[in-house]
Design a protein around this motif. Structure first.
Motif, PDB file in Angstrom:
ATOM      1  N   ALA A   8       0.843  -1.192   0.000  1.00 15.95           N
ATOM      2  CA  ALA A   8       0.000   0.000   0.000  1.00 15.95           C
ATOM      3  C   ALA A   8       0.880   1.244   0.000  1.00 15.95           C
ATOM      4  CB  ALA A   8      -0.915   0.007   1.224  1.00 15.95           C
ATOM      5  N   SER A  37      -2.659  -3.597 -10.036  1.00 20.59           N
ATOM      6  CA  SER A  37      -2.619  -2.274  -9.409  1.00 20.59           C
ATOM      7  C   SER A  37      -4.043  -1.796  -9.202  1.00 20.59           C
ATOM      8  CB  SER A  37      -1.887  -1.272 -10.296  1.00 20.59           C
ATOM      9  OG  SER A  37      -0.565  -1.675 -10.474  1.00 20.59           O
ATOM     10  N   THR A  38      -4.247  -1.104  -8.082  1.00 20.44           N
ATOM     11  CA  THR A  38      -5.570  -0.625  -7.749  1.00 20.44           C
ATOM     12  C   THR A  38      -5.465   0.683  -6.970  1.00 20.44           C
ATOM     13  OG1 THR A  38      -7.704  -1.298  -6.807  1.00 20.44           O
ATOM     14  CG2 THR A  38      -5.708  -2.043  -5.653  1.00 20.44           C
ATOM     15  N   GLU A  40      -7.768   3.639  -4.141  1.00 20.47           N
ATOM     16  CA  GLU A  40      -8.932   4.036  -3.333  1.00 20.47           C
ATOM     17  C   GLU A  40      -9.031   5.548  -3.330  1.00 20.47           C
ATOM     18  OE1 GLU A  40      -8.862   2.285   0.565  1.00 20.47           O
ATOM     19  OE2 GLU A  40      -9.033   0.262  -0.234  1.00 20.47           O
ATOM     20  N   THR A  42     -12.224   3.502  -4.912  1.00 21.38           N
ATOM     21  CA  THR A  42     -12.271   2.651  -6.094  1.00 21.38           C
ATOM     22  C   THR A  42     -13.163   3.264  -7.163  1.00 21.38           C
ATOM     23  OG1 THR A  42     -14.206   1.391  -5.374  1.00 21.38           O
ATOM     24  CG2 THR A  42     -12.033   0.634  -4.578  1.00 21.38           C
ATOM     25  N   HIS A  76     -13.765  -3.306  -1.814  1.00 19.84           N
ATOM     26  CA  HIS A  76     -12.468  -3.426  -2.488  1.00 19.84           C
ATOM     27  C   HIS A  76     -11.770  -4.729  -2.082  1.00 19.84           C
ATOM     28  CE1 HIS A  76      -8.496  -1.139  -3.551  1.00 19.84           C
ATOM     29  NE2 HIS A  76      -8.910  -1.859  -4.561  1.00 19.84           N
ATOM     30  N   ILE A  84      -9.413  -7.397  -3.738  1.00 22.51           N
ATOM     31  CA  ILE A  84      -7.997  -7.608  -3.420  1.00 22.51           C
ATOM     32  C   ILE A  84      -7.755  -9.038  -2.950  1.00 22.51           C
ATOM     33  CG2 ILE A  84      -6.124  -6.958  -1.833  1.00 22.51           C
ATOM     34  CD1 ILE A  84      -7.265  -4.076  -1.917  1.00 22.51           C
ATOM     35  N   THR A  96      -1.638  -1.074  -4.086  1.00 19.09           N
ATOM     36  CA  THR A  96      -2.730  -0.113  -4.032  1.00 19.09           C
ATOM     37  C   THR A  96      -2.243   1.303  -3.751  1.00 19.09           C
ATOM     38  OG1 THR A  96      -4.919   0.357  -3.111  1.00 19.09           O
ATOM     39  CG2 THR A  96      -3.282  -0.492  -1.565  1.00 19.09           C
ATOM     40  N   TYR A  99      -4.877   2.967   1.158  1.00 19.01           N
ATOM     41  CA  TYR A  99      -5.591   1.914   1.879  1.00 19.01           C
ATOM     42  C   TYR A  99      -6.018   2.542   3.202  1.00 19.01           C
ATOM     43  CZ  TYR A  99      -6.571  -2.989   3.250  1.00 19.01           C
ATOM     44  OH  TYR A  99      -7.167  -4.164   3.642  1.00 19.01           O
TER      45      TYR A  99
END
Length: 182
Positions: A8, A37-38, A40, A42, A76, A84, A96, A99
């Protein structure tokens, strides 16, 4: 199955999280890792509502915003399509851009920190990052970077707020350094 990492990236707005996530994902992919890859908030319906609040299309109290982040984060993690936990089970290393440390810092700057930590405890109990990577810059530099090529700022993107958030990140990191990998 080989355990993949969950990383994160954290820091105030404009610190370079998105850039670092992209660079690390490219590097790990080139080294043969499966990487997802992500970010927030989201792009889910809950995350879209948060973005509407940030862009001043909707109004919401800080407590409501904090609650929406809790809901967005749980989705998420637990989403059966692209959550995840599912991605980790599929063998991806997940990186991410934000987080729960972001909630601690951003929401903890406007309401009791212990409440914010407790509200996010289910997410923390479900999955703690293998490493929280905090990018530390001054609020002045962050604001300068944000203003490049933009005509408007989001809800939390003020110099005063970024100073509060940076201080809260420092407090949270000290408070949780024995529990979290930072």
């Amino acid at each position: 199955m080989e355990k993949r990492l969950f990383l994160a990236f954290e820091g105030i707005d404009g610190c370079g999280k998105s850039t670092q996530v992209k660079m690390l994902a490219e590097r790990l992919t080139a080294a043969g890792f499966r990487v997802w890859s992500t970010f927030e908030p989201t792009d889910s319906p809950i995350g879209s509502m948060i973005r509407d609040i940030f862009s001043h299309k909707m109004e919401a109290d800080h407590r409501t915003i904090a609650g929406l982040f809790v809901a967005d984060r749980l989705d998420h993690l637990l989403n059966k399509t692209n959550g995840i936990l599912k991605k980790l089970d599929e063998g991806y290393t997940v990186i991410t851009d934000r987080y729960y440390f972001s909630s601690y810092a951003y929401h903890g700057a406007h309401m009791p920190l212990d409440w914010v930590i407790e509200a996010n405890s289910l997410a923390a109990d479900l999955l703690r990052p293998d490493l929280n990577i905090y990018l530390d810059i001054t609020p002045e530099i962050g604001m300068q970077r944000l203003s490049l090529g933009r005509t408007s700022m989001e809800l939390f993107e003020t110099l005063e707020n970024q100073r509060l958030v940076k201080d809260k990140y420092t407090e949270v990191i000290r408070k949780l350094e024995t529990v979290e990998k930072i």
